[in-house]
Design an enzyme around this catalytic site. Structure first.
Site, short mmCIF file in Angstrom:
data_model
loop_
_atom_site.label_atom_id
_atom_site.label_comp_id
_atom_site.label_asym_id
_atom_site.label_seq_id
_atom_site.Cartn_x
_atom_site.Cartn_y
_atom_site.Cartn_z
N GLU A 128 0.83 -1.21 0.00
CA GLU A 128 0.00 0.00 0.00
C GLU A 128 0.87 1.26 0.00
O GLU A 128 0.53 2.27 -0.63
CB GLU A 128 -0.93 -0.03 1.23
CG GLU A 128 -1.96 1.07 1.30
CD GLU A 128 -3.07 0.97 0.26
OE1 GLU A 128 -2.75 1.01 -0.94
OE2 GLU A 128 -4.25 0.89 0.65
N THR A 181 -4.39 8.65 -4.40
CA THR A 181 -4.37 8.79 -2.94
C THR A 181 -3.20 9.67 -2.51
O THR A 181 -3.36 10.51 -1.63
CB THR A 181 -4.28 7.39 -2.29
OG1 THR A 181 -5.39 6.63 -2.76
CG2 THR A 181 -4.35 7.47 -0.78
N1 LIG Z 1 -2.01 -3.86 -8.32
C1 LIG Z 1 -2.33 -2.56 -8.28
N2 LIG Z 1 -3.62 -2.18 -8.20
C2 LIG Z 1 -3.96 -0.87 -8.20
N3 LIG Z 1 -3.08 0.15 -8.24
C3 LIG Z 1 -1.77 -0.18 -8.31
C4 LIG Z 1 -1.34 -1.53 -8.33
N4 LIG Z 1 0.01 -1.53 -8.38
C5 LIG Z 1 0.40 -0.25 -8.42
N5 LIG Z 1 -0.65 0.58 -8.38
C6 LIG Z 1 -0.61 2.07 -8.43
O1 LIG Z 1 -1.29 2.61 -7.29
C7 LIG Z 1 -2.00 3.80 -7.65
C8 LIG Z 1 -3.47 3.63 -7.29
O2 LIG Z 1 -3.60 3.55 -5.92
P1 LIG Z 1 -4.44 4.65 -5.13
O3 LIG Z 1 -4.06 6.02 -5.64
O4 LIG Z 1 -4.28 4.36 -3.69
O5 LIG Z 1 -5.92 4.34 -5.63
P2 LIG Z 1 -7.07 3.53 -4.89
O6 LIG Z 1 -7.73 4.58 -4.05
O7 LIG Z 1 -8.01 3.12 -5.96
O8 LIG Z 1 -6.45 2.43 -4.14
C9 LIG Z 1 -1.82 3.98 -9.14
O9 LIG Z 1 -0.76 4.90 -9.33
C10 LIG Z 1 -1.37 2.60 -9.62
O10 LIG Z 1 -0.55 2.65 -10.76
N1 LIG Z 2 -6.96 6.76 4.69
C1 LIG Z 2 -6.56 6.79 3.30
C2 LIG Z 2 -7.48 5.89 2.53
C3 LIG Z 2 -7.24 5.88 1.03
O1 LIG Z 2 -8.22 5.05 0.44
P1 LIG Z 2 -8.25 4.76 -1.13
O2 LIG Z 2 -9.37 3.81 -1.34
O3 LIG Z 2 -8.49 6.09 -1.78
O4 LIG Z 2 -6.91 4.19 -1.48
C4 LIG Z 2 -6.69 8.24 2.81
O5 LIG Z 2 -7.77 8.79 3.02
O6 LIG Z 2 -5.72 8.77 2.26
#
Ligand SMILES: Nc1ncnc2c1ncn2[C@@H]1O[C@H](COP(=O)(O)OP(=O)(O)O)[C@@H](O)[C@H]1O
Ligand SMILES: N[C@@H](CCOP(=O)(O)O)C(=O)O
Length: 307
Positions: A128, A181
């Site tokens: 994460e 995020t």
């Molecule tokens: N297996 C994966 N699944 C989703 N996102 C990934 C993965 N591996 C890497 N990433 C990267 O993580 C980011 C998305 O995560 P995030 O911004 O936390 O979105 P979400 O809120 O949908 O989790 C993107 O930049 C993506 O390229």
């Molecule tokens: N507590 C985190 C949760 C992010 O959740 P996501 O589903 O957007 O990956 C934040 O609020 O930054």
């Protein structure tokens, strides 16, 4: 067992007042993953369907978390991972965490379950961190434990599983714009006024109490975020109108799902959750923004083994 196929659920983090500590698990939305043992040592992503994501072991959250477990377990085999993405990256319903938590859950199963859910949460947090720049566990914990969870502490890691009132349903609207995020975290202030902190921790306490006592009215009164929502709501088109309309439609409360752009609303029955979905849809119809809406029960099981 040499191969496993799993359903890795989407999750809603924060639940309005509980930034980085509260989350719950969804039932109908999630990714599928296939993980199999290989003779060649190490972790390899061999297939990604449904999203444009990195295959490099150090860049995909699924392999980063898998590697954290692998380096600890030191098994005499390797693993290959196939990811079938249904949760769009950057949607705010735990896309990265579904991959990070799914790979460690599946590998643990193939190794005979040597690790408990808290240990798996610790490994998945490493993945994460690659996506969001921070080892938050509020999506990972509900994906692995099911239901509502509270991350009491990340160091040492302590996760509490909270009860799920049985008539609780969630409605989600996902306006199809990407909010990373990491970027939605960067706009948050580092300090908050004391009065806002008091309001926020009283809401977290009362929401936890409401879940324990099945008090839907208190759930409604507690779904309020004076710390994060005022900043992030500006990234989400029509956020205020959606909130007004879903409350009129009978929702207990609504807020930003995770870091957005998805918006969630909790309701006391499936019928109300469906009415809320119509109200959300109405707001985005006739705009240029594509969207999806979902109605889901709270998933109290978390990960599911398909085969
Ligand atoms: N297996 C994966 N699944 C989703 N996102 C990934 C993965 N591996 C890497 N990433 C990267 O993580 C980011 C998305 O995560 P995030 O911004 O936390 O979105 P979400 O809120 O949908 O989790 C993107 O930049 C993506 O390229
Ligand atoms: N507590 C985190 C949760 C992010 O959740 P996501 O589903 O957007 O990956 C934040 O609020 O930054």
């Amino acid at each position: 067992m040499n191969e496993i196929k799993i359903f890795s659920p989407a999750t809603v983090a924060n639940v309005s007042c509980g930034f980085d500590v509260l989350g719950f698990c969804l039932d109908t939305i999630g990714d599928e993953m296939v993980i199999r043992k290989t003779n060649e040592k190490g972790i390899k992503i061999t297939k990604i369907v449904g999203a444009d994501l990195p295959f490099e072991t150090g860049k995909n959250v699924a392999s980063v978390s898998a590697l954290a477990l692998y380096n600890d377990a030191k098994p005499d085999c390797g693993f290959e991972i196939e990811i079938y993405k249904n949760i769009k990256p950057g949607s705010g319903i735990g896309s990265s965490s579904a991959s990070a938590a799914g790979s460690v859950f599946a590998i643990n199963h193939l190794l005979g379950n040597p690790y408990n859910a808290t240990q798996l949460t610790g490994f998945a947090m490493k993945g994460e961190a690659v996506a969001s720049g921070c080892e938050h566990a509020d999506n990972i914990a509900p994906a692995l434990f099911g239901g509502f969870t509270l991350v009491k502490s990340t160091s040492p890691l302590q996760v509490l599983q909270l009860p799920t009132p049985k008539d609780l349903y969630v409605t989600i609207i996902h306006p199809q714009i990407e909010v990373k995020t990491s970027e939605a975290r960067a706009i948050l202030p580092q300090d908050i006024p004391l009065q806002n902190a008091i309001t926020q921790w009283s809401n977290v306490g009362s929401l936890v109490h409401a879940l324990h006592t099945n008090d839907y009215n208190l759930i409604s009164l507690s779904l309020n975020d004076v710390v994060v929502e005022p900043y992030r709501s500006q990234l989400i088109p029509h956020f205020d109108l959606v909130k007004t309309e879903v409350l009129k439609a009978g929702a207990l409360g609504a807020g930003i799902s995770g870091s957005g752009p998805s918006i969630f609303a909790l309701s006391k029955s499936k019928t109300t959750a469906e009415t809320v979905a119509k109200a959300m849809t109405q707001v985005f119809t006739n705009t240029t923004i594509a969207f999806n809406t979902y109605v889901s029960k709270i998933n109290t099981q978390g990960m599911k083994i398909i085969s």
